[in-house]
Design a protein around this motif. Structure first.
Motif, PDB file in Angstrom:
ATOM      1  N   GLY A 441      19.095   0.253 -28.827  1.00 21.74           N
ATOM      2  CA  GLY A 441      19.158   0.793 -27.490  1.00 21.74           C
ATOM      3  C   GLY A 441      18.775   0.574 -26.720  1.00 21.74           C
ATOM      4  N   THR A 442      17.059  -0.285 -26.998  1.00 20.97           N
ATOM      5  CA  THR A 442      15.787  -0.708 -26.422  1.00 20.97           C
ATOM      6  C   THR A 442      16.667  -1.449 -25.598  1.00 20.97           C
ATOM      7  OG1 THR A 442      14.668  -0.498 -28.011  1.00 20.97           O
ATOM      8  CG2 THR A 442      13.870  -1.813 -26.616  1.00 20.97           C
ATOM      9  N   VAL A 444      19.709  -2.049 -24.899  1.00 19.02           N
ATOM     10  CA  VAL A 444      21.013  -1.573 -24.023  1.00 19.02           C
ATOM     11  C   VAL A 444      20.259  -0.946 -22.521  1.00 19.02           C
ATOM     12  CG1 VAL A 444      22.705   0.048 -23.590  1.00 19.02           C
ATOM     13  CG2 VAL A 444      22.800  -0.918 -25.738  1.00 19.02           C
ATOM     14  N   VAL A 445      19.179  -0.287 -22.735  1.00 17.37           N
ATOM     15  CA  VAL A 445      18.531   0.331 -21.572  1.00 17.37           C
ATOM     16  C   VAL A 445      17.983  -0.463 -20.815  1.00 17.37           C
ATOM     17  CG1 VAL A 445      16.397   1.379 -21.073  1.00 17.37           C
ATOM     18  CG2 VAL A 445      18.010   2.391 -23.211  1.00 17.37           C
ATOM     19  N   GLN A 448      21.069  -2.590 -18.778  1.00 20.17           N
ATOM     20  CA  GLN A 448      21.392  -1.559 -18.054  1.00 20.17           C
ATOM     21  C   GLN A 448      20.274  -1.379 -16.813  1.00 20.17           C
ATOM     22  OE1 GLN A 448      23.586  -0.170 -17.582  1.00 20.17           O
ATOM     23  NE2 GLN A 448      23.126   1.519 -16.125  1.00 20.17           N
ATOM     24  N   GLU A 664      13.748   4.542 -16.459  1.00 17.54           N
ATOM     25  CA  GLU A 664      14.377   3.844 -16.945  1.00 17.54           C
ATOM     26  C   GLU A 664      13.915   2.678 -17.997  1.00 17.54           C
ATOM     27  OE1 GLU A 664      16.411   4.909 -13.839  1.00 17.54           O
ATOM     28  OE2 GLU A 664      17.438   5.603 -14.724  1.00 17.54           O
ATOM     29  N   ALA A 737      24.719   3.457 -33.130  1.00 15.44           N
ATOM     30  CA  ALA A 737      24.171   2.466 -32.229  1.00 15.44           C
ATOM     31  C   ALA A 737      25.204   2.966 -30.666  1.00 15.44           C
ATOM     32  CB  ALA A 737      23.703   1.579 -31.918  1.00 15.44           C
ATOM     33  N   TYR A 738      26.379   2.299 -30.787  1.00 20.10           N
ATOM     34  CA  TYR A 738      27.359   2.037 -29.645  1.00 20.10           C
ATOM     35  C   TYR A 738      27.483   3.583 -29.609  1.00 20.10           C
ATOM     36  CZ  TYR A 738      31.977   0.732 -28.007  1.00 20.10           C
ATOM     37  OH  TYR A 738      32.898   0.877 -27.556  1.00 20.10           O
ATOM     38  N   MET A 741      24.892   4.956 -27.172  1.00 25.86           N
ATOM     39  CA  MET A 741      24.573   4.292 -26.229  1.00 25.86           C
ATOM     40  C   MET A 741      25.966   3.846 -25.349  1.00 25.86           C
ATOM     41  SD  MET A 741      21.257   3.401 -26.837  1.00 25.86           S
ATOM     42  CE  MET A 741      21.235   3.357 -24.719  1.00 25.86           C
ATOM     43  N   TRP A 744      25.102   7.115 -23.443  1.00 39.09           N
ATOM     44  CA  TRP A 744      24.439   7.049 -22.577  1.00 39.09           C
ATOM     45  C   TRP A 744      24.660   7.001 -21.314  1.00 39.09           C
ATOM     46  CZ3 TRP A 744      21.405   3.210 -20.752  1.00 39.09           C
ATOM     47  CH2 TRP A 744      20.026   3.720 -20.323  1.00 39.09           C
ATOM     48  N   LEU A 745      25.589   5.645 -21.475  1.00 42.71           N
ATOM     49  CA  LEU A 745      25.684   4.715 -20.266  1.00 42.71           C
ATOM     50  C   LEU A 745      26.445   5.689 -19.567  1.00 42.71           C
ATOM     51  CD1 LEU A 745      26.267   1.340 -21.819  1.00 42.71           C
ATOM     52  CD2 LEU A 745      24.745   2.158 -20.123  1.00 42.71           C
ATOM     53  N   LEU A 754      28.824  -2.736 -23.028  1.00 41.34           N
ATOM     54  CA  LEU A 754      28.670  -3.149 -24.121  1.00 41.34           C
ATOM     55  C   LEU A 754      28.453  -4.137 -24.790  1.00 41.34           C
ATOM     56  CD1 LEU A 754      28.369   0.807 -26.189  1.00 41.34           C
ATOM     57  CD2 LEU A 754      26.244  -0.618 -25.188  1.00 41.34           C
TER      58      LEU A 754
END
Length: 793
Positions: A441-442, A444-445, A448, A664, A737-738, A741, A744-745, A754
């Motif tokens: 998650g971290t 991916v943030v 992004q 973010e 996680a997939y 996230m 979230w995206l 991803l």
């Protein structure tokens, strides 16, 4: 009895120092994380509760439909104020019209300060229950009165009584200070309102006049306090069509819908999509709340695993106690006392950690949190939190250890059994599953954020300085200001604009062009500039030309962005005539899309045209060959010459653009910190488990060495069990996680993909961390002299 239990618990802690350190240290970190997050959640949930009328205050908002899409905003027209009072007066205790919260310059004598402030109806201070330090809340009834905050009063008047003294606003109007209110807390929507001016002055001042009958001019804010026994939802439904019934027939296609947004939703439920409230900051409250629970759970799992892993060492103790008459309930009570003692010690250390990390957390989270040492509620909650942690951590060990049969234990035939380790393995898998989800998650943030930062913005932010104007001094002297700055050699170009490069301040919907569908309802960004704007910001043309002072006809010219051309369906836009209101303008150029609003959303269709001013911003491009410090000093000197009453204040365009990523980045930094702590706690548990397993298998390792086993072979033997558990956790964590996230995206129109490498890198990292954690104990056991481990055989 309790004293005896605690004495035994203390002796066990001293006897098993390594496992005690892991248990107490892990729990302390977990509890500290939970308390930090708890303080943050408390601050978020108590947002705006400073106002005594919290449950009865609302903001008047509206939704409008544009081409099938419903847009929601807080800007409302002036006539709504009178209509609510006239037709629905009995439903409201207060109706307060308000301007935007804008920067202004306040001066008294030689002192000049810049603060944000607003103008609102005289009922505002009473409705928002301002805490008056001097004067009264009724101080806005006179058109020349002014309420100032405690900070402004101190900045302008020091310790003197400011009541009755005069303050000049933007070097224009003069007001008498009629009240001083306490600075509003940081966790209030209006916390940066440093002064409140009278509405009567604002609505009659130059440039702010509004029509009392124009229902299409959405440019103000409105707050209301409903009557004491009124129902907010019913009132909101009642006033739904108040604007629609008053609008011109041609504008009814926008289908405006008025509603009340309760104060309880201003901060946590501020986002709307297609007319529906989809949440907002509340998602982060849930996110970090869940993270806090899981981090604490990871620490509790360490205690459970280490306590049950050492079950054979305490089996005889349990057998003897049962043989001499101890009941299972007494043993459970004893083990709970031990876990509670560890929880109390961990809570003590967690308070120390809390004090150490809170300043750093405040800096990252942009908060002003503090430990409430003097609050009885804090200590009551702390005691309850410690008791809860002790029960959760001690529940499984207490039930498991107390279940041993004394006959088997005392005969020496007790073995934990082949399935006894299964619960521990499940808990280890759970630990690493949570940690891996946090890590992914971290990543991916931050991916992004970087993806949006790398988005082409359509102009040059390097060396671009914006000066927000509070009066028209710089505009009146613009040519002289520009000449002086260009002559200095430190500046490449100077321009004026009605919007900064990081925002669009004005929209227009009355736009027509050849071939337009009459059913379309539009919203174009409308920006006024001067002829030097393009050279200053470095916008990029795909067709046509820039504005020029050499062409008088450019006063009726337009420059469109690519989004506007696409929206209007123009194949050859240059030369086309566009009608805006009653004016006809000619398109002279098309530029690449400038990212002026959210970097995560599509660029809005926008047109630029020459304006006469005054403008909101002066934009200055620093010469790349000049030093920034030297350039700023020359800009400051020039501004002082042509606008001596205003303190010099500037903003770099790249800094303002970077602020768009603040939320973010804040989430990413906090999530990364919690992910690191989660991994740390999980590794502490692995280290303890590896230590126990190496100790338990000492004789087995000795026999294997005698029979020719290598150090590498023994290391692999001990490590593979843990690596297997981590691999199992990866199979659980990666899909989870997939899923989370990916969802979230989807909140962002412009978002990263991803990538597979995120999951691969996390998996490899998790395995390597596991190997590093257990290798010390594995290699230590493998290097042990077998003579020592087998001499008793």
């Amino acid at each position: 009895m309790i004293k005896n239990y605690l004495k035994i618990a203390w002796r066990n802690l001293i006897k098993n120092k390594a496992s005690s350190f892991i248990n107490i240290g892990g729990l302390a970190v977990g509890m500290a994380v939970a308390m930090v997050i708890g303080l943050w959640i408390w601050d978020e949930l108590s947002f705006d509760k400073f106002h005594q009328n919290y449950d009865h205050i609302a903001m008047v908002m509206q939704s409008e439909t544009n081409n099938g899409t419903i847009n929601t905003g807080a800007a409302i027209p002036l006539p709504l104020d009178a209509e609510l009072r006239k037709s629905y007066g009995s439903d409201f205790k207060h109706v307060v019209i308000s301007s935007w919260n804008d920067p202004h310059v306040l001066s008294s004598g030689e002192k000049k300060v810049a603060y944000y402030g607003t103008f609102m109806g005289s009922e505002g201070p009473e409705m928002f229950t301002l805490n008056m330090l001097r004067g009264t809340r009724n101080g806005l009834k006179e058109p020349s009165s002014l309420l100032i905050s405690q900070s402004v009063a101190k900045a302008l008047f020091g310790e003197a009584d400011p009541i009755g003294k005069t303050v000049r606003l933007d070097n224009q109007a003069v007001f008498n200070v009629s009240g001083v209110y306490e600075d509003l807390p940081r966790n209030t929507t209006l916390h940066d309102v440093a002064f409140i001016g009278p509405w009567a002055y604002y609505i009659t001042s130059p440039g702010n006049a509004r029509s009392l009958t124009d229902w299409g001019d959405n440019s103000l804010f409105m707050y209301v306090q409903i009557a004491d026994n009124a129902d907010m939802a019913k009132i909101s439904k009642k006033i739904k069509d108040i604007k629609l019934s008053k609008m011109d027939p041609a504008d009814k296609k926008y289908k405006p819908s008025i509603f009340l947004q309760p104060m309880s939703k201003w901060h946590l439920y501020s986002e709307f999509k297609n007319g529906v409230n989809v949440g907002g900051a509340i998602q982060y409250v849930w996110l970090f709340g869940i993270i806090g629970v899981f981090v604490l759970l990871l620490a509790c799992i360490n205690f459970m695993n280490l306590s049950t892993a050492r079950s054979e060492k305490r089996a005889k103790e349990v057998g003897i106690r049962k043989a001499i008459g101890s009941l299972r309930g007494q043993l459970i009570y004893q083990f709970f006392c031990e876990s509670l003692l560890i929880a109390i010690l961990a809570f003590s250390f967690s308070l120390l950690l809390l004090v150490l990390v809170l300043p750093y957390f405040n800096d990252i989270a942009n908060k002003q949190l503090a430990v409430l040492w003097s609050s009885p509620l804090f200590w009551i909650l702390g005691a309850g939190f410690t008791l809860f942690t002790g029960i959760i951590a001690g529940s499984y060990p207490a039930l498991y250890l107390s279940s041993f049969q004394p006959d088997k234990v005392l005969k020496g035939t007790f073995k934990a059994g082949r399935f006894a380790a299964v619960p521990r393995k499940v808990l280890v898998v759970l630990q690493f599953s949570v940690s891996v989800v946090l890590i992914i998650g971290t990543i991916v943030v931050f991916e992004q954020i970087q993806f949006a930062k790398n988005r082409p913005v359509g102009y040059s932010r390097d060396g671009l300085v914006a000066i927000e104007t509070t009066n028209d001094d710089l505009h009146r002297n613009f040519n002289a200001l520009r000449t002086d700055l260009l002559r200095s050699g430190a500046i490449s170009e100077v321009a004026e604009s009605s919007s900064s490069t990081t925002g669009v301040n004005n929209d227009r919907g009355d736009v027509s062009w050849k071939g337009k569908d009459p059913a379309m309802s539009d919203s174009f960004g409308n920006i006024y500039v001067n002829s030097q704007y393009g050279k200053t910001v470095g916008w990029q043309f795909t067709d046509g030309r820039d504005f020029s002072a050499n062409f008088i006809s450019d006063s009726s010219a337009l420059v469109l962005n690519q989004a506007a051309v696409k929206y209007m369906g123009l194949k050859n836009p240059v030369g086309e005539t566009i009608q805006i209101g009653k004016k006809y303008l000619t398109v002279i150029g098309v530029i690449k899309n400038m990212v002026m609003e959210s970097p995560y959303d599509p660029v809005k269709q926008t047109f630029f045209r020459i304006g006469r001013g005054p403008f909101d911003d002066v934009l200055i491009k620093i010469n790349p060959q000049a030093g920034v410090h030297d350039a700023l000093s020359k800009i400051a000197a020039a501004c002082k010459t042509y606008s001596p009453s205003v303190p010099f204040s500037y903003k770099f365009a790249d800094d303002e653009y970077a602020k768009k990523f603040a939320t973010e980045e804040r989430v990413g930094k906090l999530a990364s910190a919690f992910a690191i702590l989660a991994i740390f706690i999980s590794c502490l548990g692995l280290f303890g488990m590896a230590s126990f397993m190496a100790e338990q298998r000492t004789k087995e390792i000795g026999v294997r060495k005698v029979l020719g086993a290598t150090v590498f072979g023994l290391w692999r033997l001990i490590s593979k069990d843990f690596v297997t558990l981590v691999i199992i956790s990866l199979f659980i964590a990666i899909p989870a996680a997939y899923y989370f996230m990916f969802r979230w995206l989807q909140n962002y129109s412009y978002h990263a993909a991803l990538s597979w490498w995120i999951f691969a890198a996390t998996a490899i990292g998790a395995v390597l961390i596991t190997l590093l954690t257990v290798s010390y104990q594995s290699i230590k056991a493998a290097l042990m002299n077998p003579v020592k481990s087998l001499r008793s055989e």
